[in-house]
Design a protein around this motif. Structure first.
Motif, PDB file in Angstrom:
ATOM      1  N   PRO A 454       0.855  -1.191   0.000  1.00 36.65           N
ATOM      2  CA  PRO A 454       0.000   0.000   0.000  1.00 36.65           C
ATOM      3  C   PRO A 454       0.893   1.245   0.000  1.00 36.65           C
ATOM      4  O   PRO A 454       1.946   1.257   0.634  1.00 36.65           O
ATOM      5  N   ALA A 455       0.503   2.279  -0.725  1.00 35.26           N
ATOM      6  CA  ALA A 455       1.308   3.503  -0.860  1.00 35.26           C
ATOM      7  C   ALA A 455       2.703   3.168  -1.373  1.00 35.26           C
ATOM      8  O   ALA A 455       3.724   3.620  -0.850  1.00 35.26           O
ATOM      9  N   SER A 456       2.760   2.375  -2.447  1.00 34.94           N
ATOM     10  CA  SER A 456       4.038   1.888  -2.974  1.00 34.94           C
ATOM     11  C   SER A 456       5.004   2.998  -3.389  1.00 34.94           C
ATOM     12  O   SER A 456       6.220   2.842  -3.196  1.00 34.94           O
ATOM     13  N   PRO A 457       4.545   4.135  -3.958  1.00 35.86           N
ATOM     14  CA  PRO A 457       5.520   5.180  -4.305  1.00 35.86           C
ATOM     15  C   PRO A 457       6.307   5.692  -3.099  1.00 35.86           C
ATOM     16  O   PRO A 457       7.504   5.964  -3.213  1.00 35.86           O
ATOM     17  N   PHE A 458       5.640   5.822  -1.939  1.00 31.07           N
ATOM     18  CA  PHE A 458       6.337   6.284  -0.735  1.00 31.07           C
ATOM     19  C   PHE A 458       7.461   5.334  -0.366  1.00 31.07           C
ATOM     20  O   PHE A 458       8.593   5.767  -0.089  1.00 31.07           O
ATOM     21  N   TRP A 459       7.172   4.042  -0.375  1.00 29.60           N
ATOM     22  CA  TRP A 459       8.196   3.060   0.010  1.00 29.60           C
ATOM     23  C   TRP A 459       9.305   2.986  -1.023  1.00 29.60           C
ATOM     24  O   TRP A 459      10.473   2.767  -0.689  1.00 29.60           O
ATOM     25  N   SER A 460       8.954   3.195  -2.282  1.00 31.33           N
ATOM     26  CA  SER A 460       9.976   3.202  -3.324  1.00 31.33           C
ATOM     27  C   SER A 460      10.916   4.392  -3.162  1.00 31.33           C
ATOM     28  O   SER A 460      12.144   4.254  -3.284  1.00 31.33           O
ATOM     29  N   VAL A 461      10.355   5.567  -2.876  1.00 35.93           N
ATOM     30  CA  VAL A 461      11.179   6.757  -2.632  1.00 35.93           C
ATOM     31  C   VAL A 461      12.120   6.513  -1.459  1.00 35.93           C
ATOM     32  O   VAL A 461      13.322   6.809  -1.521  1.00 35.93           O
ATOM     33  N   MET A 462      11.592   5.954  -0.380  1.00 24.53           N
ATOM     34  CA  MET A 462      12.403   5.694   0.812  1.00 24.53           C
ATOM     35  C   MET A 462      13.515   4.695   0.516  1.00 24.53           C
ATOM     36  O   MET A 462      14.672   4.874   0.922  1.00 24.53           O
ATOM     37  N   PHE A 463      13.190   3.637  -0.224  1.00 23.13           N
ATOM     38  CA  PHE A 463      14.169   2.582  -0.483  1.00 23.13           C
ATOM     39  C   PHE A 463      15.333   3.093  -1.326  1.00 23.13           C
ATOM     40  O   PHE A 463      16.507   2.875  -0.991  1.00 23.13           O
ATOM     41  N   PHE A 464      15.021   3.791  -2.410  1.00 17.50           N
ATOM     42  CA  PHE A 464      16.099   4.237  -3.292  1.00 17.50           C
ATOM     43  C   PHE A 464      16.866   5.417  -2.704  1.00 17.50           C
ATOM     44  O   PHE A 464      18.060   5.582  -2.978  1.00 17.50           O
ATOM     45  N   LEU A 465      16.208   6.216  -1.872  1.00 19.02           N
ATOM     46  CA  LEU A 465      16.945   7.249  -1.151  1.00 19.02           C
ATOM     47  C   LEU A 465      17.912   6.606  -0.158  1.00 19.02           C
ATOM     48  O   LEU A 465      19.024   7.104   0.052  1.00 19.02           O
ATOM     49  N   MET A 466      17.497   5.489   0.433  1.00 20.03           N
ATOM     50  CA  MET A 466      18.392   4.747   1.321  1.00 20.03           C
ATOM     51  C   MET A 466      19.601   4.218   0.558  1.00 20.03           C
ATOM     52  O   MET A 466      20.748   4.319   1.024  1.00 20.03           O
ATOM     53  N   LEU A 467      19.376   3.657  -0.637  1.00 19.15           N
ATOM     54  CA  LEU A 467      20.493   3.153  -1.446  1.00 19.15           C
ATOM     55  C   LEU A 467      21.460   4.279  -1.811  1.00 19.15           C
ATOM     56  O   LEU A 467      22.681   4.087  -1.783  1.00 19.15           O
ATOM     57  N   VAL A 468      20.915   5.450  -2.149  1.00 17.60           N
ATOM     58  CA  VAL A 468      21.769   6.592  -2.477  1.00 17.60           C
ATOM     59  C   VAL A 468      22.633   6.966  -1.274  1.00 17.60           C
ATOM     60  O   VAL A 468      23.846   7.203  -1.414  1.00 17.60           O
ATOM     61  N   ASN A 469      22.046   6.995  -0.092  1.00 18.14           N
ATOM     62  CA  ASN A 469      22.804   7.360   1.107  1.00 18.14           C
ATOM     63  C   ASN A 469      23.832   6.305   1.483  1.00 18.14           C
ATOM     64  O   ASN A 469      24.949   6.639   1.892  1.00 18.14           O
ATOM     65  N   LEU A 470      23.475   5.036   1.347  1.00 24.52           N
ATOM     66  CA  LEU A 470      24.458   3.972   1.605  1.00 24.52           C
ATOM     67  C   LEU A 470      25.633   4.087   0.642  1.00 24.52           C
ATOM     68  O   LEU A 470      26.797   3.944   1.041  1.00 24.52           O
ATOM     69  N   GLY A 471      25.320   4.341  -0.620  1.00 24.35           N
ATOM     70  CA  GLY A 471      26.387   4.484  -1.606  1.00 24.35           C
ATOM     71  C   GLY A 471      27.258   5.697  -1.353  1.00 24.35           C
ATOM     72  O   GLY A 471      28.491   5.619  -1.448  1.00 24.35           O
TER      73      GLY A 471
END
Length: 729
Positions: A454-471
């Protein structure tokens, strides 16, 4: 020369030239004032750069604003994308929960001791990787240059992955997500699903065709992918702006880039545990397979993961720790960061398999529905008897357990004809056994699971922002492993060097944003770092333990920490870690030799991956990457051994930060008293010849923090002391 002329010269405070031999012959071992003093050396050809008077020793080198900032920097460097998409895969592949046992053992044997060693030498000598190994032995200066080369190779393709994450992040602000469903193709009056997508899946198609627009082979360049080129440029601009002021700028960003991934992981874990099937994924993940744990391959892969998870050999660890005060408890830092890294990997594994369990449950439900419809058709056609079906089974709302019961009954009754019925066993474990890692996990499997949130765009934004920060956290440490040693050694301006480094890396990195760029990323990931870093860390261990001397190093640690470190580290550094590293090096070489060099190419017609061997020129590139990465070690050794370069010009001098002056120190000094310069005992090396240098003893001056053996820094300060009283000579 007449005696009165000497007096005149002294009155005019002219410089007095006196050899080290004469000076030391006048040393009175019982003279306490002399013991507390420091001998001054000045190179007449080079002028000192004055800095603020009265500053402390540590003030001359940039320093962390707080201990928390430093810990976050080390955590950000060590915790990277591998914790999210490599560790869960290895854990699942190598025995589930049982894999944690060899991982923890190897973390204690090679992980923490070697991480502690790098932290200690960086903090003790307070220079980057080049300066550290020049200090211990000029002949080993190539170790630092090799670390810089490896860092550069890794930075080239690692930032491409950040660029991919930025692309997916930018595409996540829409509902439904663009990879939610296969695109439709219009052909005249007919509309049909894109064939390539229909043969694979929506997320797989989006990754290979929409994001990468990938070619069919390494040799087929296909030109630049402009979407990814812009994302790569954005990634390098972010890194450049964050690093341009060194730790003063990147340190502040660490508060967000290092902490934000934990917020996202915890949110995903809580959300994942509320999803149907998540417990199945976690249970499957941690069900131990003890028989697999005994296989040598499991231990090799665990050792490799420990090695790379902590960022050993890159130079980033040394660079970050070189900005610490000398009395910082680096032992506590080593243990803390190592276990934070481990628990982050476990947390990421819980998140990944909670989400993959949810995804497997959805796929399993589709499998049950499709095969139940097949059974109903077979019953209507008379191929199956209604008597086979238990009375309580309702095909309109059949569960996975009921379907498997019916499946087993049909398999037993129709044993010979069963294969022709076309029924599939819908087991959730079968789906979870499909191990995925790397980009396949982040950009295909995980993105597919998020489309069902549910609310998949929100979780997608969070996930890829996390990958950017980890990188970015890992990139900061990687770039620091390049910038700090070069600035320390060649005294260039950090801002200019950072900009040049990022520009050069961006233009070279354009090979990774061609349509065939993903294959080059695989090549660099497989060949540019693994063997060179292992060799670098083995040489680091030998340099500290054999050349500098483990007893002397333990004394330095006692002085820095305020207590004697455990003898456990003594035996690990001297015996166990070198042996394990050599075994790992041999195993990696054997594994590389047995595995055919190649890559998985995406074939558009079949919408599947197909293994391709590298062409001849590709093999040359692979070998060149390994050779270029380790080549500085023998080159510097030969140059130093044969005295092919005169260091008196200062071109290879290293910078030392001392009270009141920034000074240059030649790294090729040889002499009886290089114990005062390189931390060696007088018996180990012959007498120095400084030419026209001035040696003066400073009394009543603030002393540097010194180890019990009297050697911290170089033992000599290089500065003019015009107000020196004659009696001190």
């Amino acid at each position: 020369m007449p005696k009165n002329s000497k007096v005149v010269k002294r009155e005019l405070d002219d410089e007095v030239i006196e050899s080290v031999k004469d000076l030391l012959s006048n040393e009175d071992s019982s003279d306490d004032a002399f013991k507390k003093s420091e001998l001054m050396v000045d190179d007449q050809e080079e002028k000192d750069v004055d800095v603020e008077e009265g500053s402390d020793v540590e003030d001359e080198r940039p320093a962390w604003n707080s201990k928390l900032q430093y810990i976050l920097a080390q955590v950000g460097f060590s915790v990277g994308l591998g914790n999210v998409w490599r560790f869960p895969y290895l854990c699942q592949k190598n025995g589930g929960g049982a894999y944690l046992v060899p991982y923890l053992i190897l973390l204690l044997i090679i992980g923490i001791p070697l991480f502690f060693l790098e932290l200690a030498v960086g903090q003790r000598i307070r220079r980057g990787s080049i300066g550290v190994w020049n200090y211990i032995s000029p002949k080993l200066g190539g170790i630092g240059f090799a670390s810089c080369v490896v860092c550069f190779f890794v930075a080239l393709y690692y930032n491409v992955i950040i660029g991919w994450s930025l692309f997916y992040f930018s595409q996540s602000f829409q509902h439904p997500l663009p990879w939610d469903q296969c695109p439709l193709v219009k052909n005249g009056s007919h509309t049909f699903v894109e064939p390539e997508c229909e043969k694979s899946s929506a997320t797989t198609y989006y990754w290979y065709r929409e994001a990468l627009n990938i070619s069919s082979s390494l040799s087929e360049s296909g030109g630049l992918n402009w979407k990814m080129t812009i994302c790569l440029l954005a990634a390098w601009v972010m890194v450049c702006l964050a690093m341009i002021k060194g730790i003063q700028s990147s340190g502040k960003i660490m508060y967000f880039s290092s902490l934000f991934p934990y917020v996202v992981l915890l949110c995903f874990l809580i959300r994942g545990l509320l999803l149907n099937g998540s417990v199945d994924g976690i249970r499957h993940m941690f069900t131990p397979k003890l028989e697999i744990m005994l296989e040598p391959k499991v231990w090799r892969e665990a050792a490799t993961q420990v090695f790379f998870a902590l960022g050993l050999g890159f130079g980033g660890v040394i660079a970050f720790s070189s900005y610490n005060k000398r009395d910082n408890n680096c032992h506590f830092d080593a243990v803390l960061v190592s276990f934070i890294n481990f628990f982050t990997s476990v947390l990421a594994t819980l998140v990944v398999f909670a989400v993959l369990g949810f995804k497997a449950n959805i796929i399993n439900e589709k499998c049950v529905t499709q095969n139940s419809e097949k059974i109903l058709k077979l019953l209507k056609m008379g191929n199956l008897s209604q008597d086979m079906i238990p009375h309580h089974i309702n095909f309109s709302s059949i569960t996975a357990e009921d379907y498997n019961l019916v499946y087993d009954i049909i398999q037993k009754v129709k044993e010979e004809q069963f294969d022709s019925l076309g029924l599939k066993s819908c087991q959730i474990e079968d789906e979870l056994d499909k191990a995925v890692q790397g980009t396949g996990l982040a950009f295909i499997a995980f993105t597919e699971a998020m489309t069902h949130f549910p609310a998949s765009p929100f979780w997608s934004v969070m996930f890829f922002l996390m990958l950017v920060n980890l990188g970015l956290g890992s990139m900061f440490g990687t770039i620091e492993g390049i910038i700090t040693p070069i600035v320390d050694t060649f005294k260039v301006r950090k801002e200019i060097l950072t900009v040049i480094c990022c520009l050069v890396a961006f233009f070279i990195g354009l090979i990774f944003v061609q349509r065939s760029g993903n294959y080059f990323v695989t090549m660099f990931d497989d060949y540019s770092a693994t063997l060179p870093l292992l060799i670098v860390v083995i040489l680091e261990n030998i340099a500290v333990i054999r050349i500098y001397g483990i007893d002397k190093f333990m004394e330095d640690l006692k002085d820095m920490l305020g207590f004697s470190p455990s003898q456990y580290y003594y035996y690990m550094w001297k015996y166990v870690s070198p042996f394990v590293l050599l075994c790992l090096l041999v195993a990696s070489i054997v594994q590389m030799g047995l595995s055919p060099p190649g890559y998985n190419a995406w074939i558009e017609d079949t919408a599947t991956e197909e293994f391709h061997s590298y062409p001849t020129w590709g093999m040359i590139v692979c070998i060149s990457l390994m050779v270029l990465a380790i080549l500085p070690v023998p080159i510097v050794f030969v140059v130093r051994r044969c005295n092919l370069i005169d260091d008196s010009s200062g071109s290879l001098a290293s910078v030392s930060y001392k009270r009141g002056r920034i000074i240059k120190e030649p790294v090729n000094l040889e002499g009886d008293n290089t114990s005062l310069i390189h931390g060696k005992s007088p018996s180990e090396v012959p007498s120095p010849n400084f030419g026209k240098n001035i040696y003066r003893k400073q009394t009543g001056s603030p002393t540097l923090d010194t180890a019990p053996n009297g050697r911290y820094g170089i033992g000599y300060l290089m500065a003019d002391m015009p107000d020196m009283p004659e009696s001190d000579l």
